[in-house]
Write a protein that holds these residues in place. Structure first.
Motif, mmCIF file in Angstrom:
data_model
loop_
_atom_site.group_PDB
_atom_site.id
_atom_site.type_symbol
_atom_site.label_atom_id
_atom_site.label_comp_id
_atom_site.label_asym_id
_atom_site.label_seq_id
_atom_site.Cartn_x
_atom_site.Cartn_y
_atom_site.Cartn_z
ATOM 1 N N TYR A 6 12.373 -6.180 -22.392
ATOM 2 C CA TYR A 6 11.939 -6.847 -21.158
ATOM 3 C C TYR A 6 11.437 -5.821 -20.147
ATOM 4 O O TYR A 6 10.427 -6.037 -19.465
ATOM 5 C CB TYR A 6 13.090 -7.674 -20.589
ATOM 6 N N ASP A 50 15.757 -18.998 -9.507
ATOM 7 C CA ASP A 50 16.100 -18.469 -10.821
ATOM 8 C C ASP A 50 17.616 -18.426 -11.020
ATOM 9 O O ASP A 50 18.146 -18.816 -12.071
ATOM 10 C CB ASP A 50 15.504 -17.064 -10.944
ATOM 11 N N THR A 54 19.626 -20.562 -13.757
ATOM 12 C CA THR A 54 20.409 -19.840 -14.770
ATOM 13 C C THR A 54 21.857 -20.316 -14.743
ATOM 14 O O THR A 54 22.460 -20.545 -15.802
ATOM 15 C CB THR A 54 20.334 -18.327 -14.526
ATOM 16 N N PHE A 61 19.123 -15.951 -20.584
ATOM 17 C CA PHE A 61 18.495 -14.735 -21.106
ATOM 18 C C PHE A 61 19.272 -14.199 -22.301
ATOM 19 O O PHE A 61 20.506 -14.249 -22.327
ATOM 20 C CB PHE A 61 18.421 -13.670 -20.000
ATOM 21 N N THR A 66 17.702 -6.730 -22.842
ATOM 22 C CA THR A 66 17.794 -6.175 -21.488
ATOM 23 C C THR A 66 18.750 -4.979 -21.480
ATOM 24 O O THR A 66 19.584 -4.824 -22.389
ATOM 25 C CB THR A 66 18.286 -7.230 -20.486
ATOM 26 N N LEU A 74 21.337 -12.575 -13.052
ATOM 27 C CA LEU A 74 20.002 -12.250 -13.550
ATOM 28 C C LEU A 74 19.934 -10.793 -14.002
ATOM 29 O O LEU A 74 20.410 -9.895 -13.293
ATOM 30 C CB LEU A 74 18.945 -12.476 -12.463
ATOM 31 N N GLU A 78 14.518 -9.252 -14.742
ATOM 32 C CA GLU A 78 14.021 -10.513 -14.198
ATOM 33 C C GLU A 78 13.674 -10.370 -12.722
ATOM 34 O O GLU A 78 12.703 -10.955 -12.239
ATOM 35 C CB GLU A 78 15.077 -11.613 -14.380
ATOM 36 N N PHE A 81 10.396 -8.649 -12.599
ATOM 37 C CA PHE A 81 9.335 -9.582 -12.978
ATOM 38 C C PHE A 81 8.632 -10.141 -11.743
ATOM 39 O O PHE A 81 7.408 -10.297 -11.732
ATOM 40 C CB PHE A 81 9.956 -10.720 -13.800
ATOM 41 N N VAL A 187 13.749 -15.258 -22.943
ATOM 42 C CA VAL A 187 14.164 -16.347 -22.061
ATOM 43 C C VAL A 187 14.234 -17.633 -22.890
ATOM 44 O O VAL A 187 13.261 -17.990 -23.563
ATOM 45 C CB VAL A 187 13.190 -16.548 -20.886
#
Length: 235
Positions: A6, A50, A54, A61, A66, A74, A78, A81, A187
């Motif tokens: 990621y 997010d 989640t 995820f 990661t 998170l 992310e 991102f 994801v």
């Protein structure tokens, strides 16, 4: 190496655009502060969204991709991102707007935008039991209405065209994140919370989630950029 997947996706999304930001015919680096201010401002909203989704298992995820650093629930990737993707999109908008004339879209802009609002509203109503579908289409429709009718943004048609031009890159990046070319997705999505239509491995909702994120990044970037330009003029 797998745990850097990621992080590397984020890096390769932004690295070429970052390098060309210093080109003497582009000079996007002059507006780095404007971009950072805009992206952080917008990222706060999307990060909270997010985190909630989640926590509610709308998506989650696969942490084998990661490095293991978390901000609440998170992965740090992310969070990045919401900086890297807007950077590439805003940079592309900046370049295309600088070198090409998009005035032709003005003839169709209102028709296109309000047609999208009607379509998005229809999807939101029809899929009101699917949380991601309902939220993505509702907020995207509201974003267009607020930007167009209240904030008087006159560049939305241009942004739509450029977003469509960016779609191959979107398909590549989001395709990787949702499992295209990987043994499993980075994801994962709860099938009960979106309408179930995918392009490659990408839920259709992601396209509109991304579109509104870029619209708000552009809105604040252009506001802050105007301030920066006035500063340079004064100097």
């Amino acid at each position: 190496m797998m745990q850097f997947t990621y992080l590397l996706i984020n890096l390769f999304t932004v690295i070429i655009c970052f390098a060309f930001s210093f080109h003497p015919k582009i000079k996007f680096n002059r507006y780095f502060r404007s971009f950072i201010a805009a992206s952080l401002f917008v990222a706060l909203f999307f990060i909270v969204w997010d985190m909630i989704f989640t926590a509610e298992k709308v998506w989650w995820f696969d942490h084998q991709y990661t490095i293991g650093m978390l901000v609440y629930n998170l992965p740090i990737e992310e969070i990045l991102f919401f900086i890297c993707i807007p950077f590439s999109c805003v940079f592309t908008y900046f370049c295309l707007d600088k070198f090409f004339d998009f005035q032709w879209i003005k003839k169709f802009e209102n028709y296109l935008l309000y047609s999208l609002v009607l379509i998005f509203t229809g999807f939101a109503v029809y899929y009101n039991q699917q949380l991601y579908t309902f939220t993505a289409f509702t907020t995207c429709a509201l974003s267009i209405i607020v930007l167009k009718s209240i904030l008087k943004a006159d560049w939305l048609g241009k942004a739509l065209v450029i977003y469509i031009l960016l779609s191959p890159g979107f398909l590549l990046v989001n395709g990787l994140l949702t499992g295209t070319g990987l043994p499993s997705p980075v994801v994962n999505y709860n099938p009960d919370e979106f309408m179930g239509f995918r392009i490659l491995t990408i839920p259709v909702e992601d396209f509109f989630y991304g579109f509104e994120m870029i619209l708000w990044n552009l809105f604040f970037f252009l506001k802050f950029k105007k301030y920066e330009q006035n500063k340079y003029i004064l100097v």
